[in-house]
Enzyme design. Structure first.
Site, PDB file in Angstrom:
ATOM      1  N   GLY A  17      23.320  47.357 -13.478  1.00  0.00           N
ATOM      2  CA  GLY A  17      23.269  47.077 -15.072  1.00  0.00           C
ATOM      3  C   GLY A  17      21.898  46.851 -14.830  1.00  0.00           C
ATOM      4  CB  SER A  18      19.507  48.165 -13.159  1.00  0.00           C
ATOM      5  OG  SER A  18      19.034  49.390 -12.391  1.00  0.00           O
ATOM      6  NE  ARG A  70      41.842  60.414 -18.275  1.00  0.00           N
ATOM      7  CZ  ARG A  70      41.567  61.468 -17.954  1.00  0.00           C
ATOM      8  NH1 ARG A  70      40.021  61.252 -16.969  1.00  0.00           N
ATOM      9  NH2 ARG A  70      41.382  62.688 -18.039  1.00  0.00           N
ATOM     10  CG  LEU A  98      34.758  59.067 -20.128  1.00  0.00           C
ATOM     11  CD1 LEU A  98      33.169  58.508 -21.004  1.00  0.00           C
ATOM     12  CD2 LEU A  98      35.787  56.804 -20.644  1.00  0.00           C
ATOM     13  CG  ASN A 112      26.631  59.563 -17.941  1.00  0.00           C
ATOM     14  OD1 ASN A 112      26.257  58.570 -17.797  1.00  0.00           O
ATOM     15  ND2 ASN A 112      26.635  60.984 -17.541  1.00  0.00           N
ATOM     16  CG  HIS A 114      24.186  62.697 -13.437  1.00  0.00           C
ATOM     17  ND1 HIS A 114      25.612  62.145 -12.874  1.00  0.00           N
ATOM     18  CD2 HIS A 114      24.142  63.610 -12.555  1.00  0.00           C
ATOM     19  CE1 HIS A 114      25.952  62.598 -11.700  1.00  0.00           C
ATOM     20  NE2 HIS A 114      25.124  63.705 -11.354  1.00  0.00           N
ATOM     21  CB  SER A 141      19.465  64.752 -16.361  1.00  0.00           C
ATOM     22  OG  SER A 141      19.832  65.347 -15.302  1.00  0.00           O
ATOM     23  CG  LEU A 149      31.682  64.599 -13.795  1.00  0.00           C
ATOM     24  CD1 LEU A 149      32.204  63.768 -14.874  1.00  0.00           C
ATOM     25  CD2 LEU A 149      32.963  64.828 -12.899  1.00  0.00           C
ATOM     26  CG  ASP A 150      27.939  63.870 -14.358  1.00  0.00           C
ATOM     27  OD1 ASP A 150      27.812  63.026 -15.097  1.00  0.00           O
ATOM     28  OD2 ASP A 150      28.333  64.349 -13.303  1.00  0.00           O
ATOM     29  CD  GLN A 176      19.045  52.402  -9.895  1.00  0.00           C
ATOM     30  OE1 GLN A 176      18.779  51.448  -9.607  1.00  0.00           O
ATOM     31  NE2 GLN A 176      19.868  52.966 -11.340  1.00  0.00           N
ATOM     32  CD  GLN A 178       9.735  58.487 -13.340  1.00  0.00           C
ATOM     33  OE1 GLN A 178       9.893  58.925 -14.435  1.00  0.00           O
ATOM     34  NE2 GLN A 178       9.042  57.995 -12.673  1.00  0.00           N
ATOM     35  CD  GLU A 179      19.074  56.502 -12.938  1.00  0.00           C
ATOM     36  OE1 GLU A 179      19.205  55.435 -13.085  1.00  0.00           O
ATOM     37  OE2 GLU A 179      19.734  56.824 -12.259  1.00  0.00           O
TER      38      GLU A 179
HETATM   39  C1  GAR Z   1      22.308  54.290 -12.007  1.00  0.00           C
HETATM   40  O1  GAR Z   1      21.633  55.111 -10.841  1.00  0.00           O
HETATM   41  C2  GAR Z   1      22.620  55.886 -13.121  1.00  0.00           C
HETATM   42  O2  GAR Z   1      22.426  56.992 -13.051  1.00  0.00           O
HETATM   43  C3  GAR Z   1      23.953  56.188 -11.994  1.00  0.00           C
HETATM   44  O3  GAR Z   1      24.802  54.205 -11.200  1.00  0.00           O
HETATM   45  C4  GAR Z   1      23.450  54.164 -11.097  1.00  0.00           C
HETATM   46  C5  GAR Z   1      23.527  52.635 -12.229  1.00  0.00           C
HETATM   47  O4  GAR Z   1      22.640  51.709 -12.059  1.00  0.00           O
HETATM   48  N1  GAR Z   1      25.222  56.863 -12.280  1.00  0.00           N
HETATM   49  C6  GAR Z   1      26.112  57.687 -12.158  1.00  0.00           C
HETATM   50  O5  GAR Z   1      26.220  57.375 -11.156  1.00  0.00           O
HETATM   51  C7  GAR Z   1      27.415  58.398 -13.074  1.00  0.00           C
HETATM   52  N2  GAR Z   1      27.822  59.094 -12.120  1.00  0.00           N
HETATM   53  P1  GAR Z   1      22.752  50.777 -12.488  1.00  0.00           P
HETATM   54  O6  GAR Z   1      24.200  49.916 -12.694  1.00  0.00           O
HETATM   55  O7  GAR Z   1      21.187  49.589 -11.815  1.00  0.00           O
HETATM   56  O8  GAR Z   1      22.292  50.662 -13.841  1.00  0.00           O
END
Ligand code: GAR
Length: 216
Positions: A17-18, A70, A98, A112, A114, A141, A149-150, A176, A178-179
C-alpha cells in the site's frame, strides 16, 4: 482524511500500500484536491490495511477467496465502491485481473499503475523481465483501465535507468519512487478537471493528449 473535499477516491490494494499512502498524504496536505472515501483490500494479510487504518481511512476487506467465483467477488466490489460515493477508482498494487464487464462499468473512472513502460511488459514480474532482456531503461505507467489487461489509454510514464548490478529489488525500489510521484500527479490533474477520457480519447486542458506525459 476520509471526509475531506474534492474528488472522492476508492483506492484498491493487494499488498504493502505504499502508493495508497502517498496518495493519502497528497490528499491530506492539499497537494491534490481529492480525498480517500474508501480503501478496499482483496487480501486480509495486505500490509496496507493497517497503514490505512492508522491514518483513519475507512477500509473494507473483500477477500476474493471468500466468494464462489469472480463475478460474485466483483459484485461485492461494485457494491462497496458505489456505496462509498467514489468518483474515481484507483488500483494501487491490486494484483487481480478484472473482468471486461467490471472495467466497462468504471470506464473513464478507473486508473491503474503498472511497473513498466507500457506497452512493454504487461503482466507480472516486470523487473525480472527487464533485467533478463538487458534493457537500459525501465519505468512505470499510469493508465485508464479497460477490458484489456494493462492496455488502457496511457496518461503518464516515468523512466528510470537500469544500473549495473541492479536486482529486481533495487530496480523495484527505484521504480516505486517514481510511482509515488506520478500517481498523485495524475489524480491531481483529474481532480482539477484538467484531465479525462472523452470516449476513448484522452483530453488534457481541452486538447487531445496524443502521447503519455513523461516524467523522470
Ligand atoms: C507497485 O509497484 C505497482 O506498480 C504494482 O504493485 C506494486 C504495489 O506496491 N502493480 C502491479 O504490478 C499491477 N499489476 P504498493 O502496494 O506498495 O503500492
Amino acid at each position: 482524511m476520509s471526509s475531506g473535499a474534492g474528488l472522492r477516491l476508492c483506492v484498491v490494494i493487494s499488498g504493502r500500500g505504499s502508493n495508497m499512502l502517498t496518495i493519502a498524504r497528497a490528499c491530506a496536505s492539499g497537494a491534490i484536491n481529492a480525498n480517500i472515501a474508501l480503501v478496499i483490500a482483496d487480501r486480509p494479510e495486505a500490509g496496507g490495511i493497517s497503514s490505512a487504518r492508522e491514518l483513519g481511512l475507512p477500509v473494507e476487506v473483500i477477500a476474493a477467496r471468500g466468494f464462489a467465483d469472480r463475478s460474485a467477488f466483483e459484485q461485492a466490489m461494485r457494491e462497496a465502491i458505489d456505496a462509498s460515493g467514489a468518483q474515481l477508482v484507483v488500483l494501487a498494487g491490486f494484483m487481480r485481473i478484472l473482468s471486461p464487464e467490471f472495467a466497462a462499468h468504471y470506464a473513464g473512472r478507473m486508473l491503474n499503475i503498472h511497473p513498466s513502460l507500457l506497452p512493454l511488459y504487461p503482466g507480472l514480474h516486470t523487473h525480472e523481465r527487464v533485467l533478463a532482456a538487458g534493457d537500459a531503461q525501465h519505468g512505470c505507467s499510469v493508465h485508464y483501465v479497460t477490458g484489456v489487461l494493462d492496455g488502457g489509454p496511457l496518461v503518464m510514464q516515468a523512466r528510470v535507468p537500469v544500473l549495473p548490478g541492479d536486482t529486481p529489488e533495487s530496480l523495484s525500489a527505484r521504480v516505486q519512487q517514481q510511482e509515488h510521484i506520478i500517481y498523485p500527479e495524475v489524480i491531481g490533474l483529474i481532480a482539477a478537471g484538467r484531465l479525462g477520457l472523452r470516449g476513448e480519447t484522452l483530453m488534457l486542458d481541452g486538447q487531445v493528449l496524443r502521447a503519455p506525459l513523461l516524467r523522470g
